[in-house]
Design a protein around this motif. Structure first.
Motif, mmCIF file in Angstrom:
data_model
loop_
_atom_site.group_PDB
_atom_site.id
_atom_site.type_symbol
_atom_site.label_atom_id
_atom_site.label_comp_id
_atom_site.label_asym_id
_atom_site.label_seq_id
_atom_site.Cartn_x
_atom_site.Cartn_y
_atom_site.Cartn_z
ATOM 1 N N ASP A 16 -4.121 6.513 8.279
ATOM 2 C CA ASP A 16 -5.221 6.156 9.180
ATOM 3 C C ASP A 16 -5.690 4.715 8.992
ATOM 4 O OD1 ASP A 16 -5.154 8.720 10.170
ATOM 5 O OD2 ASP A 16 -6.762 9.449 8.882
ATOM 6 N N GLN A 17 -4.985 3.975 8.141
ATOM 7 C CA GLN A 17 -5.458 2.662 7.712
ATOM 8 C C GLN A 17 -5.401 1.607 8.817
ATOM 9 O OE1 GLN A 17 -4.483 1.391 3.585
ATOM 10 N NE2 GLN A 17 -3.529 -0.372 4.553
ATOM 11 N N SER A 76 -3.401 10.763 3.953
ATOM 12 C CA SER A 76 -4.217 10.665 5.160
ATOM 13 C C SER A 76 -4.894 9.308 5.257
ATOM 14 C CB SER A 76 -5.260 11.783 5.167
ATOM 15 O OG SER A 76 -6.038 11.725 6.326
ATOM 16 N N ARG A 77 -5.412 8.835 4.132
ATOM 17 C CA ARG A 77 -6.090 7.539 4.129
ATOM 18 C C ARG A 77 -5.137 6.415 4.518
ATOM 19 N NH1 ARG A 77 -8.602 8.276 -0.145
ATOM 20 N NH2 ARG A 77 -7.121 7.415 -1.658
ATOM 21 N N ASP A 122 0.835 -1.206 0.000
ATOM 22 C CA ASP A 122 0.000 0.000 0.000
ATOM 23 C C ASP A 122 0.868 1.253 0.000
ATOM 24 O OD1 ASP A 122 -2.320 -1.501 0.022
ATOM 25 O OD2 ASP A 122 -2.515 -1.467 2.205
ATOM 26 N N ALA A 174 -5.275 13.641 0.611
ATOM 27 C CA ALA A 174 -6.317 12.642 0.869
ATOM 28 C C ALA A 174 -5.741 11.229 0.841
ATOM 29 C CB ALA A 174 -7.434 12.772 -0.166
ATOM 30 N N GLN A 175 -4.848 10.973 -0.116
ATOM 31 C CA GLN A 175 -4.253 9.638 -0.229
ATOM 32 C C GLN A 175 -3.318 9.341 0.947
ATOM 33 O OE1 GLN A 175 -2.553 10.346 -4.097
ATOM 34 N NE2 GLN A 175 -4.119 9.125 -5.136
#
Length: 317
Positions: A53-54, A49-50, A21, A46-47
């Motif tokens: 936070d995964q 942060s995602r 990832d 956004a990418q």
């Protein structure tokens, strides 16, 4: 034969290691940050942060990902822009501070140490359970030459949240070397205290071997006759025992499970080859699967070339 098939895989230096990832994010950032538009910045944020936070609560994985992304974005406007726009976002603050640290390692000085420290402390307030802001602050403290009591204070904050944090232990190991702010005696005491209580497969398991590689590199750096016989370092009791303790366990499937396990396997392969223990290095290279790290291979030259040359010597292929 699985080993032969793994040798045919393309070797590469991959900062993401086996984190697929994270690797996909780096490729996306490479493709999108070139435009420099506001829309691109929003997409990248956004990418990032995602991904960060995964896996909530997996501090080992979070630290690895933030560190790699920060290294990639060092010198970019994006971390500062994100932290400015979202001053109460712990990930934004932490990425901004860590990217400053990454840039400082290249330039030799931290441009705004007070600002970087403030970002770390704000992130720590926003996520009290997360050790990562304190790990970043430990790097800031070293670069800004804080006095030892303050540095140890930060170090204790990390341990209170993550007992075996890999990056914190390696950071303290470097801090305690004679080249930075400590002494050879302090390094020995630090390593001995850790080894006495650390689980064999802890994320910080590579501290002892890293200390021996540091000493080996110090001998190489002296040049002359000492450099010519530097390999003798690995036949000395402390160095040989450090290798013996891990040579036959780290490469076993599933033994090392932390985010930077492949980095530790690279370190082990390097040390085994430096010690001319080629037969023991072969299964380690098999476990690595062609994913090289810049350090320690870069000490001898171009890291990928050094890795591939050592791999060929170990495997006879």
């Amino acid at each position: 034969m699985p080993f032969l098939s793994s040798r045919r895989r393309r070797t590469r230096v991959a900062p993401e290691l086996d984190d697929q990832d994270l690797g996909r994010l780096l490729k996306t950032l490479l493709a999108t940050t070139r435009t420099g538009t506001i829309a691109t910045t929003d997409l990248c944020v956004a990418q990032i942060s995602r991904l960060l936070d995964q896996d909530p609560g997996d501090w080992d994985r979070r630290g690895h990902r933030i560190g790699v992304v920060a290294e990639y974005l060092a010198g970019s406007h994006l971390p500062r822009s994100w932290a400015t726009r979202e001053p109460r976002n712990a990930s934004a603050l932490l990425l901004h501070a860590w990217s400053q640290v990454a840039q400082a390692r290249t330039e030799g000085r931290l441009e705004d140490a007070a600002g970087a420290a403030q970002c770390c402390l704000k992130a720590a307030d926003l996520t009290p359970e997360d050790p990562t802001p304190w790990v970043a602050l430990l790097e800031v403290a070293r670069l800004d030459h804080w006095e030892q009591p303050r540095v140890f204070g930060v170090w204790n904050e990390v341990l209170a949240r993550d007992r075996w944090n890999r990056e914190a232990y390696l950071s303290m190991l470097s801090y305690l070397t004679p080249e930075e702010a400590g002494s050879r005696i302090q390094v020995l005491e630090f390593v001995d205290a850790l080894c006495a209580r650390m689980p064999a497969n802890a994320p910080c398991a590579a501290v002892e071997l890293t200390a021996q590689v540091f000493q080996y590199h110090s001998i190489l750096g002296r040049g002359g006759f000492e450099a010519l016989v530097a390999r003798n370092h690995w036949s000395r009791p402390m160095a040989a025992q450090a290798l013996d303790r891990v040579a036959h366990t780290w490469g076993q499937p599933g033994f090392l499970r932390h985010a930077k396990a492949l980095a530790d396997l690279n370190l082990l392969a390097y040390a085994l080859m430096a010690a001319d223990r080629r037969s023991e290095a072969r299964p380690v290279f098999e476990a690595i699967g062609g994913v090289a790290t810049a350090w320690p291979w870069q000490v001898g030259g171009e890291p990928l070339s050094e890795f591939e040359q050592a791999q060929r010597k170990a495997t006879g292929l």
